[in-house]
Design an enzyme around this catalytic site. Structure first.
Site, PDB file in Angstrom:
ATOM      1  N   ARG A 139     -12.914   4.570   4.613  1.00 23.23           N
ATOM      2  CA  ARG A 139     -14.230   4.592   3.973  1.00 23.23           C
ATOM      3  C   ARG A 139     -15.075   3.435   4.487  1.00 23.23           C
ATOM      4  O   ARG A 139     -14.562   2.442   4.986  1.00 23.23           O
ATOM      5  CB  ARG A 139     -14.060   4.482   2.452  1.00 23.23           C
ATOM      6  CG  ARG A 139     -13.284   5.667   1.903  1.00 23.23           C
ATOM      7  CD  ARG A 139     -13.472   5.817   0.436  1.00 23.23           C
ATOM      8  NE  ARG A 139     -12.921   4.701  -0.320  1.00 23.23           N
ATOM      9  CZ  ARG A 139     -13.153   4.526  -1.628  1.00 23.23           C
ATOM     10  NH1 ARG A 139     -13.919   5.364  -2.279  1.00 23.23           N
ATOM     11  NH2 ARG A 139     -12.611   3.520  -2.272  1.00 23.23           N
ATOM     12  N   LYS A 204       0.629   0.263   1.355  1.00 23.47           N
ATOM     13  CA  LYS A 204      -0.031   1.546   1.629  1.00 23.47           C
ATOM     14  C   LYS A 204       0.754   2.368   2.659  1.00 23.47           C
ATOM     15  O   LYS A 204       1.004   1.939   3.770  1.00 23.47           O
ATOM     16  CB  LYS A 204      -1.444   1.237   2.140  1.00 23.47           C
ATOM     17  CG  LYS A 204      -2.344   2.440   2.240  1.00 23.47           C
ATOM     18  CD  LYS A 204      -3.783   1.972   2.093  1.00 23.47           C
ATOM     19  CE  LYS A 204      -4.777   2.936   2.657  1.00 23.47           C
ATOM     20  NZ  LYS A 204      -6.151   2.502   2.431  1.00 23.47           N
ATOM     21  N   ARG A 339      -8.473  -2.658  -7.364  1.00 26.85           N
ATOM     22  CA  ARG A 339      -7.444  -3.633  -6.964  1.00 26.85           C
ATOM     23  C   ARG A 339      -6.737  -4.127  -8.214  1.00 26.85           C
ATOM     24  O   ARG A 339      -7.328  -4.227  -9.274  1.00 26.85           O
ATOM     25  CB  ARG A 339      -8.094  -4.850  -6.266  1.00 26.85           C
ATOM     26  CG  ARG A 339      -8.779  -4.527  -4.942  1.00 26.85           C
ATOM     27  CD  ARG A 339      -7.773  -4.329  -3.818  1.00 26.85           C
ATOM     28  NE  ARG A 339      -8.415  -4.030  -2.550  1.00 26.85           N
ATOM     29  CZ  ARG A 339      -8.673  -2.802  -2.100  1.00 26.85           C
ATOM     30  NH1 ARG A 339      -8.378  -1.759  -2.837  1.00 26.85           N
ATOM     31  NH2 ARG A 339      -9.246  -2.609  -0.925  1.00 26.85           N
TER      32      ARG A 339
HETATM   33  P1  ATP Z   1     -10.128   1.439  -1.174  1.00 25.80           P
HETATM   34  O1  ATP Z   1      -9.250   0.853  -2.208  1.00 25.80           O
HETATM   35  O2  ATP Z   1     -11.556   1.152  -1.370  1.00 25.80           O
HETATM   36  O3  ATP Z   1      -9.802   2.873  -0.863  1.00 25.80           O
HETATM   37  P2  ATP Z   1      -8.933   0.620   1.290  1.00 25.80           P
HETATM   38  O4  ATP Z   1      -8.979  -0.782   1.822  1.00 25.80           O
HETATM   39  O5  ATP Z   1      -7.613   1.170   0.973  1.00 25.80           O
HETATM   40  O6  ATP Z   1      -9.846   0.576   0.077  1.00 25.80           O
HETATM   41  P3  ATP Z   1      -9.659   2.906   3.006  1.00 25.80           P
HETATM   42  O7  ATP Z   1     -11.015   3.200   3.506  1.00 25.80           O
HETATM   43  O8  ATP Z   1      -8.986   3.908   2.136  1.00 25.80           O
HETATM   44  O9  ATP Z   1      -9.739   1.513   2.312  1.00 25.80           O
HETATM   45  O10 ATP Z   1      -8.719   2.663   4.270  1.00 25.80           O
HETATM   46  C1  ATP Z   1      -9.032   1.756   5.285  1.00 25.80           C
HETATM   47  C2  ATP Z   1      -8.174   0.523   5.124  1.00 25.80           C
HETATM   48  O11 ATP Z   1      -6.800   0.878   5.117  1.00 25.80           O
HETATM   49  C3  ATP Z   1      -8.302  -0.440   6.303  1.00 25.80           C
HETATM   50  O12 ATP Z   1      -9.362  -1.332   6.085  1.00 25.80           O
HETATM   51  C4  ATP Z   1      -6.942  -1.139   6.347  1.00 25.80           C
HETATM   52  O13 ATP Z   1      -6.904  -2.213   5.425  1.00 25.80           O
HETATM   53  C5  ATP Z   1      -6.009  -0.077   5.818  1.00 25.80           C
HETATM   54  N1  ATP Z   1      -5.327   0.640   6.916  1.00 25.80           N
HETATM   55  C6  ATP Z   1      -5.765   0.980   8.149  1.00 25.80           C
HETATM   56  N2  ATP Z   1      -4.832   1.656   8.841  1.00 25.80           N
HETATM   57  C7  ATP Z   1      -3.749   1.754   8.033  1.00 25.80           C
HETATM   58  C8  ATP Z   1      -2.466   2.329   8.172  1.00 25.80           C
HETATM   59  N3  ATP Z   1      -2.071   2.965   9.282  1.00 25.80           N
HETATM   60  N4  ATP Z   1      -1.615   2.210   7.120  1.00 25.80           N
HETATM   61  C9  ATP Z   1      -1.969   1.589   5.973  1.00 25.80           C
HETATM   62  N5  ATP Z   1      -3.182   1.024   5.789  1.00 25.80           N
HETATM   63  C10 ATP Z   1      -4.065   1.107   6.798  1.00 25.80           C
END
Ligand code: ATP
Length: 341
Positions: A139, A204, A339
């Site tokens: 996003r 994640k 968070r």
């Molecule tokens: P939100 O909580 O707002 O969804 P998010 O940081 O999880 O925030 P997303 O847009 O869902 O954001 O995903 C992008 C983020 O995920 C990146 O900024 C990075 O921190 C993380 N990311 C990128 N690639 C991977 C991956 N392969 N595995 C896990 N996390 C990743």
């Protein structure tokens, strides 16, 4: 733009061509065994110097090669390449007629590619998978890391005619479908961080990006992008801006990428069918069973503003309920981030 390649198949601009010999080289090395430069040159019909150049180019895809004098070259742990025939063979019979599947070695983003390749027939689902994305995204322009062969990078195009109002809670339902498909492949103790990240021990494992194109009040294409980590090197994991985990760590063993993909397509397709009739309300209870940080103090960030409160679950539209000092507040999709406080 559409163009033709030597083998006369039609390829689309969103697909990045590695070249036939590069693709063949990857298919040979995918077994993780040693192959001599001479053998590779013979199979590919190129000189040893040309083989060496191509091996160097593999490093540009983030792959690390072992090279041992007298033995040759191998891809450290080997890779299970995407196998379209195998995935198709494992799809539910009832679904397979309405599903179109495309796999490729490299693309800028499977979300962009699926939009280009969709046949646009209502009721049909088009899926695109790539070994590697050069510009995978999350996003708000954030980067999604998807090194060659180490993740599942898959997007689906779902055409609907009821407008975006019918999509409330869809991103949560997709997260649940991903979690269920991973559970069917042996993963345990997975959680969902609202709206749709799949976590294991707070790290994640999977991320989802939904994009909608078309008429917000009528016919539109919903692009569902899913990234799942299958096996990342420590270096790759460290390059991600937040704690990340892969399915290998979660399950404690190698899990077949192709099996996970087939399960994912089956689970997601059934879920979309159910969602089109009953919306998120059908999935709310199952989603809630996996709600990460339930009853815990969390921080919600929206448009630069932070708010704290207790995570009190979700409503039937997929909105997040936060118990604050001034009462329960509902947060809906869009640019809201959750968070743990
Ligand atoms: P939100 O909580 O707002 O969804 P998010 O940081 O999880 O925030 P997303 O847009 O869902 O954001 O995903 C992008 C983020 O995920 C990146 O900024 C990075 O921190 C993380 N990311 C990128 N690639 C991977 C991956 N392969 N595995 C896990 N996390 C990743």
């Amino acid at each position: 733009m559409i163009f033709e390649r030597e083998d006369r198949k039609t390829y689309h601009a969103g697909r990045i061509e590695l070249g036939l010999s590069m693709e063949k080289l990857l298919s040979l090395l995918a077994d993780g065994h040693f192959h001599s430069g001479e053998e590779l040159g013979e199979v590919l019909g190129i000189s040893r110097a040309a083989v060496w150049k191509k091996l160097k180019a593999l490093e540009g895809l983030g792959l690390s090669l072992d090279s041992v004098r007298g033995k040759g070259y191998r891809l450290g742990q080997g890779i299970e390449l995407l196998d379209q025939a195998r995935i198709e063979a494992e799809l539910d019979r009832a679904l397979s007629k309405s599903i179109k599947l495309h796999t490729c070695f490299s693309t800028s983003s499977t979300n962009d590619l699926v939009k280009e390749l969709s046949d646009g027939q209502p009721g049909n689902l088009t899926f695109c998978l790539a070994e590697h994305q050069t510009s995978g995204r999350g996003r708000r322009g954030r980067t999604w890391v998807s090194p060659f062969g180490s993740t599942i990078s898959m997007s689906a195009n779902w055409r609907i005619s009821e407008g975006t109002a019918s999509l409330e809670g869809l991103s949560l339902a997709v997260g649940l479908a991903v979690l269920k498909a991973l559970e069917a492949n042996g993963a345990r103790n997975l959680e969902l961080k609202w709206p749709n990240d799949v976590l294991w021990q707070g790290k994640k494992l999977s991320g989802i990006l939904l994009e909608v194109h078309g008429d917000p009040t009528g016919e539109c294409d919903v692009i569902i992008g899913i990234g799942i980590n299958i096996k990342l090197s420590e270096e790759q994991r460290k390059g991600i801006g937040q704690p990340a985990v892969d399915l290998y760590q979660v399950c404690g063993k190698t899990v077949s990428r192709n099996a996970v993909v087939a399960q994912l397509i089956n689970t997601l397709s059934h879920m979309l069918e159910g969602f089109s009739h009953g919306g998120f309300a059908l999935y709310k209870d199952q989603w809630s069973e996996h709600n990460a940080f339930r009853g815990q103090e969390v921080t919600i960030e929206t448009a630069g503003r932070k708010e704290r409160g207790l995570n009190a679950g979700v409503n039937e539209q997929g909105g997040l309920l936060i118990e604050t000092e001034t009462g329960i507040k509902v947060f809906n999709g869009g640019e809201v981030s959750l968070r743990k406080s």
